[in-house]
Design a protein around this motif. Sequence first.
Motif, PDB file in Angstrom:
ATOM      1  N   MET A  33      76.644  25.855  12.077  1.00  0.00           N
ATOM      2  CA  MET A  33      77.452  25.222  13.112  1.00  0.00           C
ATOM      3  C   MET A  33      78.799  24.776  12.555  1.00  0.00           C
ATOM      4  O   MET A  33      79.853  24.969  13.182  1.00  0.00           O
ATOM      5  N   ALA A  34      78.768  24.173  11.388  1.00  0.00           N
ATOM      6  CA  ALA A  34      79.998  23.681  10.780  1.00  0.00           C
ATOM      7  C   ALA A  34      80.943  24.827  10.436  1.00  0.00           C
ATOM      8  O   ALA A  34      82.165  24.723  10.628  1.00  0.00           O
ATOM      9  N   LEU A  35      80.408  25.932   9.941  1.00  0.00           N
ATOM     10  CA  LEU A  35      81.258  27.072   9.586  1.00  0.00           C
ATOM     11  C   LEU A  35      81.912  27.671  10.826  1.00  0.00           C
ATOM     12  O   LEU A  35      83.110  27.985  10.814  1.00  0.00           O
ATOM     13  N   SER A  36      81.163  27.826  11.899  1.00  0.00           N
ATOM     14  CA  SER A  36      81.743  28.368  13.136  1.00  0.00           C
ATOM     15  C   SER A  36      82.857  27.468  13.655  1.00  0.00           C
ATOM     16  O   SER A  36      83.913  27.947  14.089  1.00  0.00           O
ATOM     17  N   LYS A  37      82.638  26.173  13.596  1.00  0.00           N
ATOM     18  CA  LYS A  37      83.660  25.224  14.052  1.00  0.00           C
ATOM     19  C   LYS A  37      84.911  25.304  13.191  1.00  0.00           C
ATOM     20  O   LYS A  37      86.035  25.179  13.688  1.00  0.00           O
ATOM     21  N   GLU A  38      84.744  25.522  11.887  1.00  0.00           N
ATOM     22  CA  GLU A  38      85.882  25.618  10.987  1.00  0.00           C
ATOM     23  C   GLU A  38      86.657  26.917  11.174  1.00  0.00           C
ATOM     24  O   GLU A  38      87.894  26.925  11.135  1.00  0.00           O
ATOM     25  N   LEU A  39      85.955  28.020  11.350  1.00  0.00           N
ATOM     26  CA  LEU A  39      86.613  29.319  11.372  1.00  0.00           C
ATOM     27  C   LEU A  39      87.355  29.599  12.669  1.00  0.00           C
ATOM     28  O   LEU A  39      88.451  30.166  12.660  1.00  0.00           O
ATOM     29  N   THR A  60      91.538  30.174   5.832  1.00  0.00           N
ATOM     30  CA  THR A  60      92.229  29.599   4.675  1.00  0.00           C
ATOM     31  C   THR A  60      91.201  28.920   3.777  1.00  0.00           C
ATOM     32  O   THR A  60      90.345  28.164   4.262  1.00  0.00           O
ATOM     33  N   GLY A  61      91.280  29.158   2.473  1.00  0.00           N
ATOM     34  CA  GLY A  61      90.275  28.620   1.557  1.00  0.00           C
ATOM     35  C   GLY A  61      90.187  27.101   1.604  1.00  0.00           C
ATOM     36  O   GLY A  61      91.195  26.403   1.454  1.00  0.00           O
ATOM     37  N   ARG A  62      88.983  26.571   1.803  1.00  0.00           N
ATOM     38  CA  ARG A  62      88.779  25.131   1.852  1.00  0.00           C
ATOM     39  C   ARG A  62      87.290  24.835   1.754  1.00  0.00           C
ATOM     40  O   ARG A  62      86.459  25.734   1.881  1.00  0.00           O
ATOM     41  N   LEU A  67      88.798  35.392  -3.003  1.00  0.00           N
ATOM     42  CA  LEU A  67      88.548  34.009  -3.432  1.00  0.00           C
ATOM     43  C   LEU A  67      89.409  32.984  -2.720  1.00  0.00           C
ATOM     44  O   LEU A  67      89.016  31.823  -2.575  1.00  0.00           O
ATOM     45  N   ASP A  68      90.598  33.382  -2.266  1.00  0.00           N
ATOM     46  CA  ASP A  68      91.480  32.419  -1.611  1.00  0.00           C
ATOM     47  C   ASP A  68      91.309  32.386  -0.100  1.00  0.00           C
ATOM     48  O   ASP A  68      92.042  31.691   0.595  1.00  0.00           O
ATOM     49  N   ARG A  69      90.338  33.154   0.446  1.00  0.00           N
ATOM     50  CA  ARG A  69      90.139  33.201   1.896  1.00  0.00           C
ATOM     51  C   ARG A  69      88.690  32.917   2.261  1.00  0.00           C
ATOM     52  O   ARG A  69      88.137  33.486   3.199  1.00  0.00           O
ATOM     53  N   LEU A  70      88.074  32.011   1.536  1.00  0.00           N
ATOM     54  CA  LEU A  70      86.674  31.673   1.788  1.00  0.00           C
ATOM     55  C   LEU A  70      86.550  30.213   2.202  1.00  0.00           C
ATOM     56  O   LEU A  70      87.082  29.318   1.522  1.00  0.00           O
ATOM     57  N   VAL A  71      85.842  29.988   3.301  1.00  0.00           N
ATOM     58  CA  VAL A  71      85.547  28.623   3.751  1.00  0.00           C
ATOM     59  C   VAL A  71      84.153  28.272   3.256  1.00  0.00           C
ATOM     60  O   VAL A  71      83.182  28.977   3.544  1.00  0.00           O
TER      61      VAL A  71
END
Length: 455
Positions: free
Chosen positions: A158-164, A245-247, A424-428
């Motif tokens: 759920m958190a990943l979908s909300k972030e992406l 964006t990587g975070r 590596l710079d585009r992973l949440v």
Amino acid sequence: MTFHPQPRPGQPRPWAFPAPERSTLPNGLTVLSSRRPGQKVVAVEVLLAAPLDAEPEGLDGVATIMARALSEGTDKHSAEEFAAELERCGATLDAHADHPGVRVSLEVPVSRLDKGLGLLADALRAPAFPDGEVERLVRNRLDEIPHELANPARRAAMALSKELFAADLRCSRPRQGTEETVARIDAAAVRAFYDTYVRPFTSTVVVVGDLAGIDLEALLESTLGEWSGKPAERRPLPAITADDTGRVVIVDRPGSVQTQVLIGRAGADRHDPVWAAQVLGTYCLGGTLTSRLDRVLREEKGYTYGVRAFGQVLLSTPEGTGASLLGISGSVATDVTAPALADTWQVLRTLAAEGLTDDERDAAVQNLVGVAPLRYETASAVAGTFADQVEQSLPDDFQARLYERLAVTGTVEATAAAVNAFPLDRLVVVLVGDASVIADPIRELGIGPVEVVSG
């Protein structure tokens, strides 16, 4: 004691994923069928063009409640009578809602196919949606939500979908709705959604099994052919955009002894020419117990019982404007969360610098292509793949051609696809765990800004 000679293996027979036969019923319902000798349990899939994106604002979850209510009584049977009729013919009927639409699945012995199709037709043609049954389904769904939020893997997803994804995109929110939206659903809302989107002209039925001696066209016309509705165009699916964006996002669970890890980003839909190479490269990275991620994180370091890399289709459109979710998931002990992430990043760096080996590529092809005949041994597996292809606007021969492409995809091509899938710079990164223990070590890794949210 007499010893019989050891049996010798026979010559392997050629195999290819089957191609369906297509037809259309007079009511506009599209039919895909495949005759599979020996499959005495027939699998039927009905695809309804009622995508989650079509749910009215503030009523997320109404598609799920409608799907569950289809078998809760019709114009001929009460909910209890309908369940009893299914049981008498040895059939199971399930339905669920997802981003492309609602899927209704029936499995029934071929000897009772006429009865099973009749019940399925009643559920689609004239569902009762009684107030009391819809209220019960809503209460059940509300009871499920706290359990899902307590599940670390579900909470991470759920958190990943909300972030992406942007908040106005339906794929950013839980598929089956939230407590707030589900609580608003009533029988009138369910009926309105059904009346607007459920009709034969925009639907497809898939039938797979041993159909020898059965006039399938006549049987379908006498059952599902009785389902009527006005002609309509399919609702266009939205173009999916994402911010990968990587975070790092930490969902705080004080006292957790494990951290649920989900690393992801948005990828292309299945129309992209890179899909086959991406499947192969991702499998080499984390598709099995012998993949790179497992060898390092499980075998060498002992951080986890297992970690997997995957590609999951969210929406797929003919224009290629859909999206997939590319991810790496697993769970690790709280005190090794940062080392496990550091080693994951090192695996990805090594992959980019040195590439896959031919042995890894060959093993992956053998696993993916060599076991396909076993994977599709049942009618339900074949029917499910046909249904996936319809939902994702793919040609009928997509799966067969996918195996052909996998067999000829080289090591270099698979490496490039895997590296491009997980830059590596585009992973949440989503971590569900004890922030007081893991936040500072994660910040020291320098893999992106770190945010802590409540669990």
